[in-house]
Design an enzyme around this catalytic site. Structure first.
Site, short mmCIF file in Angstrom:
data_model
loop_
_atom_site.label_atom_id
_atom_site.label_comp_id
_atom_site.label_asym_id
_atom_site.label_seq_id
_atom_site.Cartn_x
_atom_site.Cartn_y
_atom_site.Cartn_z
N TYR A 182 0.83 -1.20 0.00
CA TYR A 182 0.00 0.00 0.00
C TYR A 182 0.86 1.26 0.00
CZ TYR A 182 -4.30 -2.64 0.65
OH TYR A 182 -5.36 -3.48 0.47
N GLU A 194 -8.30 -7.65 5.13
CA GLU A 194 -7.44 -8.67 4.53
C GLU A 194 -6.75 -9.51 5.59
OE1 GLU A 194 -5.10 -6.14 2.04
OE2 GLU A 194 -6.86 -5.63 0.85
N GLY A 219 -23.49 -17.66 -19.31
CA GLY A 219 -22.20 -18.19 -19.73
C GLY A 219 -21.53 -18.96 -18.61
N VAL A 248 -18.69 -10.78 -10.75
CA VAL A 248 -18.34 -10.55 -12.14
C VAL A 248 -16.91 -10.98 -12.34
CG1 VAL A 248 -17.65 -8.15 -11.69
CG2 VAL A 248 -18.23 -8.84 -14.01
N PHE A 249 -16.63 -11.67 -13.45
CA PHE A 249 -15.26 -12.13 -13.71
C PHE A 249 -14.42 -10.98 -14.25
CE2 PHE A 249 -17.59 -16.28 -14.44
CZ PHE A 249 -17.32 -16.73 -13.17
N GLY A 250 -13.17 -10.92 -13.79
CA GLY A 250 -12.28 -9.83 -14.20
C GLY A 250 -12.46 -8.63 -13.30
#
Length: 400
Positions: free
Chosen positions: A98, A140, A271, A385-387
């Protein structure tokens, strides 16, 4: 919470920063990779960088966080932060990175906006950055602890023990820890990071949804990405990886996971978005759940529909479940009402439904809009969502 002085400054400068955010983030990545080329080689997705998607996702998340601090100062935007934190944990991001990002991001801001970046403006945006960074670091660290790993990369050698072709474009891999250690626990809907060494020596990482829960392996599915550019990691996995090979695989992460409860569930995908949702459906079937379960799926054709047979089998195992499938290019005798794009107009959506969506952004937008119109609260609509998430923080309440 943002200080009063900084709130006023951020409110006044947000239009200028927001208007230049794409230029700022593009310059930031140029500076970052010039100083740390290993990050582009071994951490960041080179395909997303080439397409500009990662830059747009970063711009959206920063702007969304700043707006949340101003509009809802007493509420932490956990939906926004959780999505980013899970992705960071899957990649092994650590606290020290960071500081590196801060250095190059603020150099890009100063260079782009010039004299407009007074000491007061710089201090206010510095406060925004570290509020976001410290919140992410805390989340995290909690995710690392939950996964039983130290902060940092959780990638370990896994032996490929199975490979199955689902469609012409989708392959499923089964892997086990190479050292014989137990499989990590995961929640239906989560993903793993997979690292491969490419011919040029780069160690690229991608995330793939867990697409099932066999007792003795982790199972994930990979759609071959074609376009400009083609997916270099998906292509490598399809063309080169076979049983007996070794892959570096992370612990499972992901904020969109099937929650416990007894209310109705809607699983909507398009998909390869069916991969995490078929795992959710499998979990419900394994529990012999009596919940009302509605499955909605859209695909190009039957031959492109991964897990088609499994979908039918799992729905049949549940006492109160039904599936609605649309194909853009159906073959043979297929209902006209199920041809084309998915349409929820005739789908039963009961009060109290919790919805899980996965697929490309146009599908997510259309499906979420329809569910809101049907009275499903925004907090009960979860999406993956992919990506890079180019939708992150938009049209979301602070609480999710």
């Amino acid at each position: 919470m943002l200080s009063e002085k900084s709130t006023a400054t951020i409110r006044a400068t947000l239009p200028a920063v927001g208007g230049a955010i794409d230029e700022i983030t593009g310059l930031f990545y140029d500076k970052l990779f010039a100083a740390h080329p290993e990050l582009l080689r071994d951490l960041f997705n080179r395909g997303n960088q080439a397409a500009g998607e990662q830059q747009r996702a970063l711009a959206g998340s920063i702007a969304a966080f700043a707006v949340a601090l101003i509009d809802h100062p007493d509420i932490r935007p956990d939906t926004l932060l959780g999505r980013i934190a899970h992705k960071h944990a899957s990649l092994g991001v650590t606290r020290d990175q960071y500081a590196i990002v801060h250095t190059h991001l603020f150099a890009a801001i100063a260079e782009t906006l010039g004299d407009a970046v007074t000491d007061e403006v710089a201090a206010a945006w510095d406060e925004v950055y570290w509020l976001m960074a410290h919140a992410l670091i805390a989340i995290e660290n909690g995710l690392y602890a939950e996964a039983g790993t130290e902060p940092g990369p959780s990638l370990r050698d896994h032996l490929v023990v199975g490979r199955r072709t689902e469609t012409d474009e989708v392959v499923t891999f089964l892997v086990r820890p190479a050292d014989g250690s137990p499989l990590p626990p995961f929640r239906p809907g989560q993903y793993v990071s997979v690292q491969v060494e490419l011919p040029d020596g780069a160690h690229q990482i991608r995330q793939y949804s867990l697409s099932g829960a066999p007792a003795d392996a982790l199972q994930f599915s990979v759609r071959r990405v074609t376009g400009t550019p083609d997916g270099e990691v998906s292509g490598h996995l399809h063309d080169r990886v076979r049983p007996g090979d070794v892959l570096r695989v992370s612990a499972p992460f992901g904020d969109v996971a099937l929650a416990d409860g007894d209310g109705p569930v809607l699983l909507a995908s398009a998909g390869i978005g069916c991969a995490p949702l078929i795992t959710m459906l499998g979990a419900l079937a394994g529990q012999r759940s009596k919940r009302r379960v509605t499955v909605v799926h859209a695909d190009r054709s039957r031959r492109d529909h991964a897990f088609h047979a499994e979908l039918g089998r799992l729905v049949a195992e549940l006492p109160d479940a039904e599936a609605h499938v649309w194909y853009e290019h159906p073959e043979g005798d297929w209902p006209a009402g199920r041809t084309g794009l998915a349409d929820l107009s005739g789908v039963r959506v009961d009060p109290g439904t919790t919805a899980y969506l996965c697929g490309p952004l146009p599908f997510l937008r259309a499906t979420r809009t329809r569910l809101l119109e049907l009275g499903v609260p925004a907090a009960d609509i979860h999406y993956e969502v992919f990506g890079p998430d180019l939708w992150l923080g938009r049209d979301e309440s602070p609480a999710g």
